[in-house]
Design a protein around this motif. Structure first.
Motif, PDB file in Angstrom:
ATOM      1  N   UNK A  81       0.750  -1.510  -0.112  1.00 18.62           N
ATOM      2  CA  UNK A  81       0.361  -0.249  -0.053  1.00 18.62           C
ATOM      3  C   UNK A  81       0.658   0.842  -0.065  1.00 18.62           C
ATOM      4  N   UNK A  82       1.843   1.178   0.908  1.00 17.53           N
ATOM      5  CA  UNK A  82       2.711   2.323   1.024  1.00 17.53           C
ATOM      6  C   UNK A  82       3.331   2.407  -0.256  1.00 17.53           C
ATOM      7  N   UNK A  83       4.260   2.055  -1.131  1.00 14.84           N
ATOM      8  CA  UNK A  83       4.128   1.403  -2.957  1.00 14.84           C
ATOM      9  C   UNK A  83       3.076   2.508  -3.724  1.00 14.84           C
ATOM     10  N   UNK A  84       1.471   1.366  -3.235  1.00  9.00           N
ATOM     11  CA  UNK A  84       1.491   2.172  -4.700  1.00  9.00           C
ATOM     12  C   UNK A  84       0.660   4.084  -3.807  1.00  9.00           C
ATOM     13  N   UNK A  85       0.601   4.082  -3.262  1.00  7.05           N
ATOM     14  CA  UNK A  85       0.663   5.693  -2.611  1.00  7.05           C
ATOM     15  C   UNK A  85       1.648   6.357  -3.098  1.00  7.05           C
ATOM     16  N   UNK A  86       2.968   5.778  -2.838  1.00  7.43           N
ATOM     17  CA  UNK A  86       3.918   6.979  -3.353  1.00  7.43           C
ATOM     18  C   UNK A  86       3.824   6.898  -5.220  1.00  7.43           C
ATOM     19  N   UNK A  87       3.848   6.056  -5.630  1.00  7.76           N
ATOM     20  CA  UNK A  87       3.029   5.996  -7.258  1.00  7.76           C
ATOM     21  C   UNK A  87       2.071   6.631  -7.764  1.00  7.76           C
ATOM     22  N   UNK A  88       0.819   6.730  -6.218  1.00  9.86           N
ATOM     23  CA  UNK A  88       0.161   7.870  -7.239  1.00  9.86           C
ATOM     24  C   UNK A  88       0.678   9.266  -7.625  1.00  9.86           C
ATOM     25  N   UNK A 121       4.252  10.370  -7.334  1.00 14.58           N
ATOM     26  CA  UNK A 121       4.820  11.194  -8.298  1.00 14.58           C
ATOM     27  C   UNK A 121       4.714  10.954  -9.749  1.00 14.58           C
ATOM     28  N   UNK A 122       3.009  10.222 -10.106  1.00 23.06           N
ATOM     29  CA  UNK A 122       2.953  10.040 -10.748  1.00 23.06           C
ATOM     30  C   UNK A 122       1.792  11.724 -11.507  1.00 23.06           C
ATOM     31  N   UNK A 123       0.869  11.860  -9.806  1.00 23.53           N
ATOM     32  CA  UNK A 123       0.325  13.143 -10.400  1.00 23.53           C
ATOM     33  C   UNK A 123       1.439  14.228 -10.342  1.00 23.53           C
ATOM     34  N   UNK A 124       2.437  14.123  -9.488  1.00 19.36           N
ATOM     35  CA  UNK A 124       3.606  15.503  -9.447  1.00 19.36           C
ATOM     36  C   UNK A 124       4.002  15.676 -10.724  1.00 19.36           C
ATOM     37  N   UNK A 125       4.146  14.625 -11.408  1.00 20.66           N
ATOM     38  CA  UNK A 125       4.902  14.200 -12.718  1.00 20.66           C
ATOM     39  C   UNK A 125       4.732  15.773 -14.033  1.00 20.66           C
ATOM     40  N   UNK A 126       3.068  14.988 -13.502  1.00 17.19           N
ATOM     41  CA  UNK A 126       1.972  15.693 -14.852  1.00 17.19           C
ATOM     42  C   UNK A 126       1.861  16.909 -14.188  1.00 17.19           C
ATOM     43  N   UNK A 127       1.635  17.165 -12.858  1.00 13.83           N
ATOM     44  CA  UNK A 127       1.025  18.236 -13.127  1.00 13.83           C
ATOM     45  C   UNK A 127       2.520  19.921 -12.480  1.00 13.83           C
ATOM     46  N   UNK A 128       3.757  20.171 -12.848  1.00 14.66           N
ATOM     47  CA  UNK A 128       5.016  20.486 -12.111  1.00 14.66           C
ATOM     48  C   UNK A 128       5.038  20.317 -11.033  1.00 14.66           C
ATOM     49  N   UNK A 129       5.279  19.175 -10.333  1.00 14.06           N
ATOM     50  CA  UNK A 129       5.719  18.819  -8.946  1.00 14.06           C
ATOM     51  C   UNK A 129       5.020  18.727  -7.641  1.00 14.06           C
ATOM     52  N   UNK A 130       2.617  19.763  -7.882  1.00 16.12           N
ATOM     53  CA  UNK A 130       2.122  19.731  -7.198  1.00 16.12           C
ATOM     54  C   UNK A 130       1.423  18.504  -6.464  1.00 16.12           C
ATOM     55  N   UNK A 131       1.370  18.724  -5.061  1.00 15.35           N
ATOM     56  CA  UNK A 131       0.646  17.456  -4.424  1.00 15.35           C
ATOM     57  C   UNK A 131      -1.138  16.998  -5.231  1.00 15.35           C
ATOM     58  N   UNK A 132      -1.097  16.268  -5.517  1.00 14.12           N
ATOM     59  CA  UNK A 132      -2.858  15.744  -5.627  1.00 14.12           C
ATOM     60  C   UNK A 132      -3.044  16.184  -3.952  1.00 14.12           C
ATOM     61  N   UNK A 133      -4.638  17.068  -3.800  1.00 10.95           N
ATOM     62  CA  UNK A 133      -5.297  17.642  -2.847  1.00 10.95           C
ATOM     63  C   UNK A 133      -5.644  17.089  -1.882  1.00 10.95           C
ATOM     64  N   UNK A 134      -6.558  16.126  -3.428  1.00  6.86           N
ATOM     65  CA  UNK A 134      -7.446  14.793  -2.669  1.00  6.86           C
ATOM     66  C   UNK A 134      -7.587  13.576  -3.649  1.00  6.86           C
ATOM     67  N   UNK A 135      -7.419  12.540  -3.206  1.00  4.90           N
ATOM     68  CA  UNK A 135      -7.138  11.107  -3.372  1.00  4.90           C
ATOM     69  C   UNK A 135      -8.663  10.421  -3.213  1.00  4.90           C
ATOM     70  N   UNK A 136      -9.852  10.488  -4.679  1.00  2.00           N
ATOM     71  CA  UNK A 136     -10.967   9.529  -4.409  1.00  2.00           C
ATOM     72  C   UNK A 136      -9.973   8.235  -4.377  1.00  2.00           C
TER      73      UNK A 136
END
Length: 257
Positions: free
Chosen positions: A25-32, A34-49
């Motif tokens: 689960x930790x690895x999956x969350x880290x990948x989620x 990472x992928x978001x930051x890669x596509x959004x100029x390093x920003x973190x997702x505020x909310x994930x469903x």
């Protein structure tokens, strides 16, 4: 079969996530993230469903629970018997990033079979919403504060499912019947069926309080949708909720009325 399922739930529910599920689960969350930051100029997702299903949770011994904990920045605390008794928040310094807010979408079977997990998660979200941390490092607190400012009750509610005693989002049934106009209507179908919040802080009884304003806030800030899939026998396109309905519901909140 139902009795077997019930016994399996009783055996595993108080020990989730397992050690292996916690690592995955930790690895999956880290990948989620990472992928978001890669596509959004390093920003973190505020909310994930995050979708949590009953049978998948048993098969993986709580991997989806571990994903939720990891996104929030929490860890399971176990007593000597191996029973999980609390989900503790790790410090922001240890986490090294903001706490990600989570819209937890529970299947009816998960809601009813893992009531102890639902209560522990609800307690965790309440503590995260009131933590002595800056809003920019705790999106749960940020969103809860915004909801409180608007006079919304239970701004830390994060565990949503179908009406008490009922099951299913009805999206599959609507698609099968052809009784829908466009994808937006499917998103509204999902939202209408999953507006009920659950957890320890919903009071006595079965909970299931309709909290549309909290759900709307979470959907409006949702940028990622995650579901752990434990089988190679089906994929994302086999499951309407995973293949876009939750994100459609989220996108509907961004469209000016």
């Amino acid at each position: 079969l139902f009795l077997l399922f019930t016994k399996l739930c009783m055996i595993t529910a108080y020990r989730m996530p397992s050690a292996g599920a916690w690592i995955r689960g930790q690895l999956a969350a880290e990948e989620v993230i990472r992928q978001h930051q890669q596509s959004n100029d390093g920003k973190f997702p505020e909310t994930t469903a995050v979708t949590l299903w009953g049978l998948d949770t048993i098969k993986t011994r709580g991997e989806s629970i571990a994903i939720v904990l990891s996104l929030v920045g929490a860890k399971p605390v176990k007593e000597g018997t191996g029973r999980v008794v609390r989900f503790d928040l790790v410090s922001i310094e240890e986490l090294g990033r903001p706490r990600i807010d989570v819209l937890a979408s529970l299947s009816g079977i998960f809601r009813d079979s893992f009531a102890n997990v639902v209560d522990l998660l609800d307690d965790m979200f309440e503590r995260a919403a009131s933590a002595d941390e800056p809003d920019e490092m705790n999106f749960i607190k940020k969103h809860a504060n915004e909801l409180s400012a608007d006079g919304v009750e239970r701004p830390a509610a994060r565990l949503f499912s179908n009406p008490p005693g009922d099951y299913g989002s009805m999206v599959n049934e609507v698609v099968g019947s052809g009784d829908w106009q466009n994808e937006d209507s499917l998103g509204e179908t999902w939202k209408g069926r999953n507006v009920f919040a659950y957890g320890r802080n919903e009071g006595s009884g079965s909970g299931g309080t309709a909290r549309p304003k909290v759900l709307d806030k979470l959907l409006a800030t949702t940028e990622r949708v995650v579901q752990e899939i434990d089988s190679v026998e089906y994929g994302l396109t086999d499951i309407q909720e995973v293949s876009g309905v939750i994100m459609v519901a989220a996108n509907n909140m961004l469209i000016p009325s």
